[in-house]
Design an enzyme around this catalytic site. Structure first.
Site, PDB file in Angstrom:
ATOM      1  N   GLY A 115       0.833  -1.200   0.000  1.00 13.73           N
ATOM      2  CA  GLY A 115       0.000   0.000   0.000  1.00 13.73           C
ATOM      3  C   GLY A 115       0.866   1.247   0.000  1.00 13.73           C
ATOM      4  O   GLY A 115       0.620   2.193   0.750  1.00 13.73           O
ATOM      5  N   ALA A 116       1.881   1.258  -0.885  1.00 11.99           N
ATOM      6  CA  ALA A 116       2.955   2.245  -0.786  1.00 11.99           C
ATOM      7  C   ALA A 116       2.781   3.494  -1.631  1.00 11.99           C
ATOM      8  O   ALA A 116       3.606   4.399  -1.552  1.00 11.99           O
ATOM      9  CB  ALA A 116       4.289   1.579  -1.159  1.00 11.99           C
ATOM     10  N   ASN A 117       1.731   3.566  -2.430  1.00 12.67           N
ATOM     11  CA  ASN A 117       1.608   4.709  -3.337  1.00 12.67           C
ATOM     12  C   ASN A 117       0.830   5.881  -2.757  1.00 12.67           C
ATOM     13  O   ASN A 117       0.754   6.947  -3.356  1.00 12.67           O
ATOM     14  CB  ASN A 117       0.941   4.279  -4.652  1.00 12.67           C
ATOM     15  CG  ASN A 117      -0.488   3.797  -4.428  1.00 12.67           C
ATOM     16  OD1 ASN A 117      -0.691   2.725  -3.905  1.00 12.67           O
ATOM     17  ND2 ASN A 117      -1.470   4.595  -4.819  1.00 12.67           N
ATOM     18  N   GLY A 148      -1.115   7.658   1.207  1.00 12.24           N
ATOM     19  CA  GLY A 148      -1.372   7.588   2.637  1.00 12.24           C
ATOM     20  C   GLY A 148      -0.160   7.274   3.482  1.00 12.24           C
ATOM     21  O   GLY A 148       0.958   7.714   3.213  1.00 12.24           O
ATOM     22  N   ILE A 149      -0.384   6.477   4.523  1.00  7.82           N
ATOM     23  CA  ILE A 149       0.677   6.117   5.457  1.00  7.82           C
ATOM     24  C   ILE A 149       1.816   5.400   4.743  1.00  7.82           C
ATOM     25  O   ILE A 149       2.996   5.674   4.988  1.00  7.82           O
ATOM     26  CB  ILE A 149       0.113   5.222   6.579  1.00  7.82           C
ATOM     27  CG1 ILE A 149      -0.862   6.006   7.449  1.00  7.82           C
ATOM     28  CG2 ILE A 149       1.236   4.660   7.450  1.00  7.82           C
ATOM     29  CD1 ILE A 149      -1.578   5.150   8.480  1.00  7.82           C
ATOM     30  N   GLY A 150       1.466   4.480   3.854  1.00  4.07           N
ATOM     31  CA  GLY A 150       2.497   3.713   3.154  1.00  4.07           C
ATOM     32  C   GLY A 150       3.471   4.583   2.397  1.00  4.07           C
ATOM     33  O   GLY A 150       4.691   4.360   2.431  1.00  4.07           O
ATOM     34  N   TYR A 162     -13.573  -5.570   9.457  1.00  7.56           N
ATOM     35  CA  TYR A 162     -12.349  -4.779   9.611  1.00  7.56           C
ATOM     36  C   TYR A 162     -11.669  -5.077  10.946  1.00  7.56           C
ATOM     37  O   TYR A 162     -10.462  -5.346  11.004  1.00  7.56           O
ATOM     38  CB  TYR A 162     -12.673  -3.293   9.515  1.00  7.56           C
ATOM     39  CG  TYR A 162     -11.480  -2.381   9.711  1.00  7.56           C
ATOM     40  CD1 TYR A 162     -10.492  -2.295   8.736  1.00  7.56           C
ATOM     41  CD2 TYR A 162     -11.342  -1.625  10.870  1.00  7.56           C
ATOM     42  CE1 TYR A 162      -9.391  -1.463   8.910  1.00  7.56           C
ATOM     43  CE2 TYR A 162     -10.247  -0.796  11.054  1.00  7.56           C
ATOM     44  CZ  TYR A 162      -9.283  -0.713  10.066  1.00  7.56           C
ATOM     45  OH  TYR A 162      -8.188   0.107  10.247  1.00  7.56           O
TER      46      TYR A 162
END
Length: 342
Positions: A52-54, A56-58, A209
């Site tokens: 999830g690196a593109n 937000g937090i990532g 979740y």
């Protein structure tokens, strides 16, 4: 006349009240931002993998690790978005030669396996694995092509499989760390029943979740136990809560509904953490010298905290781990390396 007699000027009183209000607002905002990781530690020559690196937090985790000298694999569901995110990071000062974008869809085990295979072919070791990508409050019950509930596979099973596949490279590093980005929501999960987790009956988006985030904490505890059976292993794994952040993870919440999202945006910005704020605890757990050798713990605001009581049940953690191996098409843990070659 009353001003001449030394009575306080209305505007003077008002200005002081305004100053105090603004000062209080800044203090509250600083508190809401949470602890900032300021330890001077390098990541030079380290190889990191972030899901999830593109955005937000990532994305912020990638930025911090890259600026500290690490080579970072950016695992993204959409490669074009990943490349765009990498370009934006370069514009912010990151070294482009140490940013590698890989396509990986956590809802497809075949995609996870392919991505892991590519990394195995390119690297001899991995120092940091951060299982960050997540979906929250997915609006409908849906099974993936692998037959698992979408939130369960995205947040937990996909990362479980990725971790298992990359374990040989993590074990090859002098001191590797795995970070499961969980959430405070894991405290509100009902007990995990692996026999019903993929069924439509009684499905609830909030519980889906919370359950997936509880599983990430349990994963950290059980994998720690298994790794410590191997005295030669220096791999550690911990879970953490990044804080409630104003990122794309909110896209399935009421805050994303027009026109509410425009009305709520200023309040959300003030009350919730920014992506940079949310990245602080995962970064701390990934590289802090203070956490050398620490494993199986849960962190929030860069501090060790107690996790949910259900995550402390060793038998339940072991049962979940074994069922996860089966769900991902892997064999017994001691022979998992052979299963990966299938």
């Amino acid at each position: 006349m009353w001003m001449e007699e030394g009575l306080p000027d209305f505007f003077d009183i008002f200005s002081w009240k305004l100053v105090l209000i603004v000062l209080a607002a800044f203090i509250i905002r600083a508190w809401l931002k949470g602890t900032q990781f300021k330890e001077k530690v390098t990541a030079k020559a380290l190889v990191a993998v972030v899901t999830g690196a593109n955005a937000g937090i990532g994305k912020q985790i990638v930025r911090e690790l890259n600026l500290r000298g690490a080579k970072v694999y950016m695992l993204c569901r959409d490669k074009q978005r990943g490349l765009q995110g990498a370009a934006e990071l370069v514009h912010l000062g990151c070294n482009s030669s140490r940013l590698i974008v890989k396509e990986m869809d956590l809802t497809r085990f075949a995609s996870v396996r392919q991505c892991a295979k590519e990394i195995q072919q390119e690297e001899k070791k991995i120092d940091i694995l951060i299982n960050n990508a997540a979906v929250m409050l997915y609006p409908k019950f849906k099974l993936t092509e692998d037959g698992h509930e979408t939130t369960w596979q995205t947040n937990y099973l996909g990362h479980f499989l990725l971790t298992e596949l990359l374990l040989p490279l993590l074990k090859a590093a002098p001191s590797a760390r795995i970070v499961n980005v969980s959430a405070l929501a894991h405290f509100y999960s009902e007990p995990i029943d692996v026999s019903t987790v993929d069924r439509r009956e009684r499905w609830d988006a909030r519980q889906a979740y919370a359950r997936s985030k509880l599983a990430q904490v349990m994963h950290a505890r059980e994998l720690t136990r298994r790794l410590r059976r191997d005295e030669a292993s220096s791999v550690t794994i911990n879970a953490c809560h990044p804080g409630l952040c104003y990122t794309r993870i909110m896209r399935h919440t009421p805050l994303a509904i027009t026109p509410l999202k425009y009305l709520a945006a200023p309040f959300a910005w003030y009350l919730l953490k920014t992506p940079k704020d949310g990245s602080q605890t995962p970064i701390c757990v990934a590289i802090s010298n203070k956490l050398n050798g620490v494993s199986g713990k849960y962190y929030s605001d860069c501090q060790e905290k107690a996790c949910a009581e259900m995550a402390m049940d060793d038998d339940v953690c072991q049962t979940l781990y074994n069922s996860s191996l089966e769900a991902c098409g892997l064999g017994e843990w001691d022979t998992v390396s052979d299963a990966r070659e299938d």
